[in-house]
Scaffold this motif. Structure first.
Motif, mmCIF file in Angstrom:
data_model
loop_
_atom_site.group_PDB
_atom_site.id
_atom_site.type_symbol
_atom_site.label_atom_id
_atom_site.label_comp_id
_atom_site.label_asym_id
_atom_site.label_seq_id
_atom_site.Cartn_x
_atom_site.Cartn_y
_atom_site.Cartn_z
ATOM 1 N N SER A 1 39.937 37.797 31.923
ATOM 2 C CA SER A 1 40.305 39.125 32.425
ATOM 3 C C SER A 1 41.572 39.055 33.261
ATOM 4 O O SER A 1 42.434 39.923 33.163
ATOM 5 C CB SER A 1 39.185 39.720 33.278
ATOM 6 O OG SER A 1 37.972 39.642 32.612
ATOM 7 N N VAL A 2 41.660 38.013 34.101
ATOM 8 C CA VAL A 2 42.847 37.868 34.949
ATOM 9 C C VAL A 2 44.088 37.691 34.077
ATOM 10 O O VAL A 2 45.106 38.359 34.285
ATOM 11 C CB VAL A 2 42.678 36.679 35.919
ATOM 12 C CG1 VAL A 2 43.997 36.297 36.534
ATOM 13 C CG2 VAL A 2 41.671 37.024 36.998
ATOM 14 N N THR B 1 44.960 43.384 39.065
ATOM 15 C CA THR B 1 44.352 42.247 38.373
ATOM 16 C C THR B 1 43.023 41.869 39.014
ATOM 17 O O THR B 1 42.027 41.657 38.310
ATOM 18 C CB THR B 1 45.310 41.042 38.397
ATOM 19 O OG1 THR B 1 46.527 41.421 37.757
ATOM 20 C CG2 THR B 1 44.710 39.857 37.675
ATOM 21 N N VAL B 2 42.997 41.804 40.356
ATOM 22 C CA VAL B 2 41.761 41.421 41.042
ATOM 23 C C VAL B 2 40.665 42.453 40.779
ATOM 24 O O VAL B 2 39.529 42.108 40.420
ATOM 25 C CB VAL B 2 42.013 41.255 42.557
ATOM 26 C CG1 VAL B 2 40.698 41.156 43.306
ATOM 27 C CG2 VAL B 2 42.865 40.036 42.813
ATOM 28 N N VAL B 3 41.012 43.733 40.915
ATOM 29 C CA VAL B 3 39.999 44.781 40.732
ATOM 30 C C VAL B 3 39.506 44.802 39.285
ATOM 31 O O VAL B 3 38.301 44.887 39.030
ATOM 32 C CB VAL B 3 40.564 46.163 41.130
ATOM 33 C CG1 VAL B 3 39.598 47.261 40.745
ATOM 34 C CG2 VAL B 3 40.848 46.192 42.616
ATOM 35 N N ARG B 4 40.449 44.682 38.348
ATOM 36 C CA ARG B 4 40.057 44.742 36.938
ATOM 37 C C ARG B 4 39.163 43.561 36.562
ATOM 38 O O ARG B 4 38.144 43.739 35.882
ATOM 39 C CB ARG B 4 41.314 44.769 36.066
ATOM 40 C CG ARG B 4 41.031 45.063 34.624
ATOM 41 C CD ARG B 4 42.305 45.458 33.916
ATOM 42 N NE ARG B 4 42.373 44.856 32.599
ATOM 43 C CZ ARG B 4 43.385 45.005 31.759
ATOM 44 N NH1 ARG B 4 44.424 45.731 32.107
ATOM 45 N NH2 ARG B 4 43.366 44.443 30.594
ATOM 46 N N ALA C 1 45.574 52.624 35.834
ATOM 47 C CA ALA C 1 45.942 51.381 35.159
ATOM 48 C C ALA C 1 44.735 50.479 34.955
ATOM 49 O O ALA C 1 44.726 49.642 34.061
ATOM 50 C CB ALA C 1 47.022 50.643 35.956
ATOM 51 N N VAL C 2 43.701 50.660 35.777
ATOM 52 C CA VAL C 2 42.549 49.765 35.744
ATOM 53 C C VAL C 2 41.380 50.358 34.967
ATOM 54 O O VAL C 2 40.748 49.684 34.143
ATOM 55 C CB VAL C 2 42.099 49.436 37.183
ATOM 56 C CG1 VAL C 2 40.751 48.749 37.179
ATOM 57 C CG2 VAL C 2 43.137 48.582 37.887
ATOM 58 N N LEU C 3 41.093 51.634 35.214
ATOM 59 C CA LEU C 3 39.815 52.239 34.820
ATOM 60 C C LEU C 3 39.396 52.048 33.355
ATOM 61 O O LEU C 3 38.281 51.588 33.111
ATOM 62 C CB LEU C 3 39.826 53.728 35.196
ATOM 63 C CG LEU C 3 38.451 54.373 35.290
ATOM 64 C CD1 LEU C 3 37.588 53.669 36.316
ATOM 65 C CD2 LEU C 3 38.602 55.861 35.624
ATOM 66 N N PRO C 4 40.256 52.364 32.371
ATOM 67 C CA PRO C 4 39.779 52.259 30.984
ATOM 68 C C PRO C 4 39.408 50.833 30.596
ATOM 69 O O PRO C 4 38.641 50.629 29.658
ATOM 70 C CB PRO C 4 40.980 52.732 30.155
ATOM 71 C CG PRO C 4 41.844 53.459 31.100
ATOM 72 C CD PRO C 4 41.634 52.843 32.442
ATOM 73 N N PHE C 5 39.951 49.847 31.324
ATOM 74 C CA PHE C 5 39.674 48.458 30.971
ATOM 75 C C PHE C 5 38.787 47.790 32.012
ATOM 76 O O PHE C 5 38.786 46.577 32.160
ATOM 77 C CB PHE C 5 40.989 47.703 30.785
ATOM 78 C CG PHE C 5 41.864 48.359 29.764
ATOM 79 C CD1 PHE C 5 41.561 48.257 28.418
ATOM 80 C CD2 PHE C 5 42.951 49.131 30.144
ATOM 81 C CE1 PHE C 5 42.334 48.889 27.471
ATOM 82 C CE2 PHE C 5 43.726 49.767 29.197
ATOM 83 C CZ PHE C 5 43.419 49.643 27.861
ATOM 84 N N ALA D 1 30.084 43.991 33.103
ATOM 85 C CA ALA D 1 29.610 43.316 31.893
ATOM 86 C C ALA D 1 28.284 42.614 32.162
ATOM 87 O O ALA D 1 27.357 42.684 31.361
ATOM 88 C CB ALA D 1 30.656 42.321 31.395
ATOM 89 N N ALA D 2 28.188 41.962 33.325
ATOM 90 C CA ALA D 2 26.946 41.254 33.653
ATOM 91 C C ALA D 2 25.799 42.241 33.838
ATOM 92 O O ALA D 2 24.672 41.978 33.416
ATOM 93 C CB ALA D 2 27.139 40.411 34.908
#
Lengths: 293, 272
Positions: free
Chosen positions: B198-199, B75-78, B139-143, B86-87
């Motif tokens: 996101s969280v 969750t933190v990394v994503r 689990a993180v990368l695509p999102f 995005a920024a």
């Protein structure tokens, strides 16, 4: 924009590169691939080998495809319920009660709750032997309902979770809409002698049309994409009682037929696109057409 | 408002408010009730006594410690990736002129229309092809970034006065420094809102982790809870205890960050 160019010509592309790379590979690339895979025989062990439209032929010939698609269509009934609940909640929060800020936060808690957690909580309430709902039905002298095993009650219980988890989110959309209604308009209506109901119908509701359209499209598209609630609530029920995305999950990751699952993915995508296109048409053409929903 | 609300209407609204509040909180309370009851008691009565056995069972049999850690980590990394990428991408889209800008923006808006559910197979094959299957990275990368997030940041950057940027240019700041020292601080409320979204999304995510995580030591909380449901059909209560574990942290975070949740954020941009 007329700003002069101060930066190196490569700078914008470097800023964009990480995001564009991820979205390009995992979304745009994947869309191209899913169309290709849908025309191949592709399993966990072999392929992909080109077979043309064979997967689609098999898919459209299978009974469970049509049953699951029908269930997905039924699931769309959650949309009107969501619209009524979230608009009602927004109006209550907007009514300037003493603790309306606290209430707003409280009603957003279901949105924050992970879907798995929400589904388990409701699974307890819907439990056919010991759940609160059937206990209440028994008090009222009514026969228990098989919420978790009998079609279409299985869908009703999953839809309840979707409704519970979703209404706080759409409430915020309506709140934004309500806050944007010009005070002068309401005051002018009041001066002209319009009652509360009149003011609401003639002034507030029309200016909520964009919010209503947005909630309608977004909530119905996410109803077509539902998975978590179904997976947790009625995993044990036959697949023909479930919806389209759980069927895709079953075909791809339990049966290992990637080609067929891709064809189903393309079919679901086509439904979603067609649905949102028609929605946008309707909401742009006939203003307020879904205002009574 | 000038005119007073009649008392019956106020009463009606208060009743509705109470009903909504009860409906919003009731199921979560019920979850807690089930989780602290001893196994074998009647689920419909709240009088079975209190026990922490279900939490012990969840911790021991479901090894909830590891999923808890995995969920926090992913969750933190994503969320961090979501905000940063995005920024980064939003800055040139809002503030620079370059070839292909409109095309890129259009492609972005298109990805917003693509539901992950329909492209699960190719996404899964890509992850397998990158040898990332059964890893937290998968689990993180695509999102790691969403078109929605880029759109949100772009809107925030568009609202930053151009004079500020020009002043920084005159002082000799480069694009990266302007992005970091001018744009990011001024867009902070939007970035915080994006982080909160996101969280919430990452913490709740089930479908994708379910597909790419296979071994128990890599499970996130939602996956671990569903696997407990299957494993202990005789003692479903351990799953309920696990669900409580999954609920408490996100509620704490939400309460801490709730001031970034404003209705105005929902007006124009809603994730599709």
């Amino acid at each position: 924009m007329s700003e002069r160019r101060f930066h190196h010509p490569a700078t914008p592309y470097l800023f964009l590169a990480p995001a564009a790379g991820l979205l390009g590979v995992f979304f745009l690339g994947a869309v191209v691939q899913v169309v290709y895979f849908s025309c191949t025989r592709y399993t966990a062990f072999t392929g992909p080998d080109w077979v043309g439209l064979d997967n689609y032929r098999r898919l459209f010939a299978s009974e469970r495809f049509w049953l699951c698609l029908g269930n997905s269509a039924l699931y769309l009934l959650v949309t009107p319920a969501l619209m009524i609940a979230s608009l009602g909640a927004a109006m209550v929060v907007d009514a300037k009660l003493p603790a309306s800020r606290a209430l707003r936060l409280l009603l957003f808690l279901p949105v924050v709750t992970p879907t798995v957690v929400a589904s388990l909580a409701w699974k307890g309430l819907f439990n056919e032997d010991t759940g609160l709902l059937n206990v209440w039905l028994a008090w009222g002298g009514l026969a228990p309902v098989r919420w978790l095993s009998e079609h279409p009650w299985t869908l009703v219980s999953a839809m309840t979770v979707t409704l519970w988890k979703g209404f706080g989110f759409y409430m915020m959309v309506f709140l934004a809409g309500l806050l944007a209604v010009p005070k002068e308009l309401k005051e002018a209506a009041a001066i002209d002698g319009a009652g509360r109901l009149r003011t609401f119908l003639a002034v507030v509701l029309p200016s909520l049309t964009p919010a209503l359209a947005l909630v309608f499209v977004v909530s119905s598209v996410s109803a077509l994409k539902v998975f978590d609630e179904i997976f947790v609530m009625i995993k044990g029920a036959p697949i023909t009682q479930q919806t389209a995305v759980p069927l895709l999950y079953r075909i791809a990751f339990e049966e290992g037929d990637y080609g067929m699952a891709s064809a189903l993915g393309v079919a679901i995508f086509a439904c979603i696109l067609a649905f949102s296109a028609v929605n946008l048409r309707l909401t742009r053409g006939g203003k307020g057409s879904e205002a009574d929903a | 408002m000038i005119d007073r609300r009649p008392i019956w209407l106020t009463l009606f609204i208060v009743c509705c408010a109470l009903l909504f509040a009860l409906l919003a909180v009731g199921p979560a309370v019920w979850l807690l009730v089930i989780a602290v009851q001893p196994a074998g008691t009647d689920l419909s009565s709240a009088t079975g006594g209190l026990t922490l056995d279900n939490f012990k069972a969840a911790w021991r049999d479901g090894q909830m410690g590891r999923p808890l850690l995995n969920s926090v980590l992913t969750t933190v990394v994503r969320a961090g990736l979501n905000v940063m990428l995005a920024a980064l991408a939003a800055y040139p889209l809002a503030r620079m002129r370059f070839r292909g800008k409109n095309l890129i923006f259009l492609a972005l808006l298109c990805t917003m229309m693509i539901p992950e559910q329909v492209i699960l197979v190719p996404m899964f094959r890509i992850v397998v092809g990158l040898s990332l299957y059964d890893s937290l990275i998968a689990a993180v990368l695509p999102f790691g970034v969403t078109a929605f997030g880029i759109y949100l940041c772009r809107q925030a950057f568009l609202a930053v006065p151009a004079s500020l940027e020009e002043a920084a240019r005159v002082d000799g700041a480069g694009s990266v420094r302007i992005w970091w020292h001018v744009m990011l601080p001024l867009a902070a409320p939007t970035l915080a809102t994006l982080a909160l979204f996101s969280v919430i999304g990452a913490w709740s995510d089930l479908l994708w982790p379910l597909i790419v995580l296979q071994s128990q030591e890599n499970f996130t909380l939602p996956v671990a809870v569903t696997s407990l449901m299957g494993q202990f059909s005789t003692n479903l209560r351990a799953a309920y205890a696990g669900a409580v574990l999954a609920l408490v942290p996100i509620i704490i975070i939400f309460i801490l960050l709730q001031r970034f949740l404003k209705p105005e954020m929902f007006g124009g941009a809603v994730k599709g």
